[in-house]
Design a protein around this motif. Structure first.
Motif, short mmCIF file in Angstrom:
data_model
loop_
_atom_site.label_atom_id
_atom_site.label_comp_id
_atom_site.label_asym_id
_atom_site.label_seq_id
_atom_site.Cartn_x
_atom_site.Cartn_y
_atom_site.Cartn_z
N LYS A 123 0.81 -1.22 0.00
CA LYS A 123 0.00 0.00 0.00
C LYS A 123 0.84 1.27 0.00
O LYS A 123 0.33 2.36 -0.19
N SER A 136 -8.26 -0.56 3.12
CA SER A 136 -8.81 -0.40 1.78
C SER A 136 -7.70 -0.73 0.77
O SER A 136 -6.54 -0.35 0.97
N ASN A 170 -6.33 0.21 -1.87
CA ASN A 170 -5.80 1.24 -2.77
C ASN A 170 -4.39 1.60 -2.31
O ASN A 170 -4.02 1.33 -1.17
N SER A 172 -10.34 4.79 -2.73
CA SER A 172 -10.63 3.42 -2.31
C SER A 172 -11.34 2.67 -3.44
O SER A 172 -12.10 3.25 -4.20
N HIS A 203 -6.56 12.85 1.09
CA HIS A 203 -6.79 11.41 1.11
C HIS A 203 -7.93 11.10 0.17
O HIS A 203 -8.69 11.98 -0.20
MG MG Z 1 -8.13 3.52 3.44
#
Ligand code: MG
Ligand code: TXA
Length: 327
Positions: free
Chosen positions: A52, A139, A141, A147, A225
């Motif tokens: 990630k 998540s 992503n 996401s 974000h």
């Molecule tokens: Mg997340």
């Protein structure tokens, strides 16, 4: 590279086996897709952070398939946790509780607390139940990107996964509500489909809303974000209308609005649902879709409604547009 596979019995068992062997698997949940690893295997958890590109101090949510597992991951569990589990699990609610002493600090980012959730997605419940697992599942992503709400959205990390289980479109489409039960009164740290008001009614206690001003290391609360690669801007209907009129060309724009596409507009026009549940469900999909084109900007008509899921939708839109918000 992990293939995207149908959620049949064989694939569910294989996914469970992969997790047991320490591999990473993309799993569907009702909120967004998760990047799952066995929560008991430190090497696998480290790989989740690597894949990630997530800072290691940011804690992960442990996903369980039965409420009985709570006692393996948390200690000194207040009765309010069982009341909330009864009311909302399986479902889009993550609870912060004191962590069990045996839980690896890798999971919790060295904090004394742990985040736990029982997702309402039968496929994922079956994957966990088959080998009696609990998984960390952020998540799926890359850190600070949008996401995933469809299996195809996991493409940027697909190479590093053993398998991705295709559960179709996520039914809710935004991440779970996070409630911290280690504070008094309890506090919502991230908005989701379940509101602070609902939680307060269930507990018959005050629940604070700290979703905007949390000082804890919650990546969901980082300013920038859930952001697309393309610059995104949030505008009122009037500002949006004027902005479009002022452009010499519109074919480099994507618009997310409630209005119909004006006949002279040349770019991408996404007419968004009026209803909050439907808007939330297609929000990340639409951002993913718009982001696939090489355009200059995504302009999003700003919602002002305060009821239902709208505050959660606004929260995610502000984060997606955090560098570029105008009137
Ligand atoms: Mg997340
Ligand atoms: O809907 C969801 O919750 C999705 C699906 C896959 O279940 N998962 C998800 O995970 O959104 P992630 O890692 O992207 O976000 C987890 C959030 C972060 O904001 C993290 O900081 C917060 O949970 N969190 C985890 N443990 C915590 C703790 N001990 N105290 C405070 N916040 C915590």
């Amino acid at each position: 590279m992990g293939n995207i596979v149908a959620p049949n019995t064989t694939n569910i068992q294989t996914a469970s086996q992969f997790l047991k062997q320490g591999e990473l698997v993309g799993i569907p949940t009702e909120t967004v897709y998760g990047l799952a690893a066995d929560a008991n295997q430190p090497q696998s958890i480290k790989r989740v952070f690597d894949v990630k590109k997530r800072p290691s101090k940011h804690p992960l949510i442990v996903h369980i398939y039965t409420t009985e597992q709570l006692n393996q991951w948390a200690s000194n569990i207040p009765s309010s946790a069982f009341d909330l589990a009864q009311a909302y699990w399986p479902g889009p609610l993550t609870m912060i509780l004191p962590k069990h002493p045996q839980v690896s600090s890798l999971v919790t980012g060295n904090q004394p607390t742990i985040a736990l959730r029982l997702p309402n997605q039968p496929i994922t419940q079956s994957i966990l139940a088959y080998h009696d697992l609990a998984v960390v599942a952020p998540s799926a992503n890359l850190h600070c990107q949008i996401s995933p709400t469809q299996a195809q959205h996991l493409a940027p990390i697909q190479q590093q996964l053993a398998m991705i289980i295709d559960g179709g479109q996520c039914s809710i489409g935004v991440e779970s509500t996070i409630i911290d039960l280690t504070q008094t009164p309890a506090a919502v740290l991230r908005l989701g489909a379940i509101s602070a008001h609902d939680l307060s009614q269930t507990l018959d206690q005050k629940v604070n809303n700290q979703a905007q001003q949390s000082s804890k290391p919650t990546p969901g609360n980082l300013k920038h974000h859930y952001a697309p690669q393309t610059p995104a801007l949030l505008m009122s209907a009037e500002a949006l209308h004027n902005f479009i009129q002022q452009q010499s060309r519109t074919d480099t724009l994507a618009i997310m609005s409630w209005s119909q596409k004006p006949c002279n507009f040349q770019g991408l026009w996404f007419q968004m649902p009026n209803q909050d549940v439907e808007y939330a469900r297609c929000l990340y999909n639409t951002l993913h879709q718009a982001d696939q084109y090489s355009i200059d900007a995504i302009i999003i008509q700003k919602p002002y409604q305060q009821q239902g899921l709208w505050p959660t939708i606004q929260d995610r839109l502000y984060k997606a547009c955090s560098n570029n918000t105008t009137s």
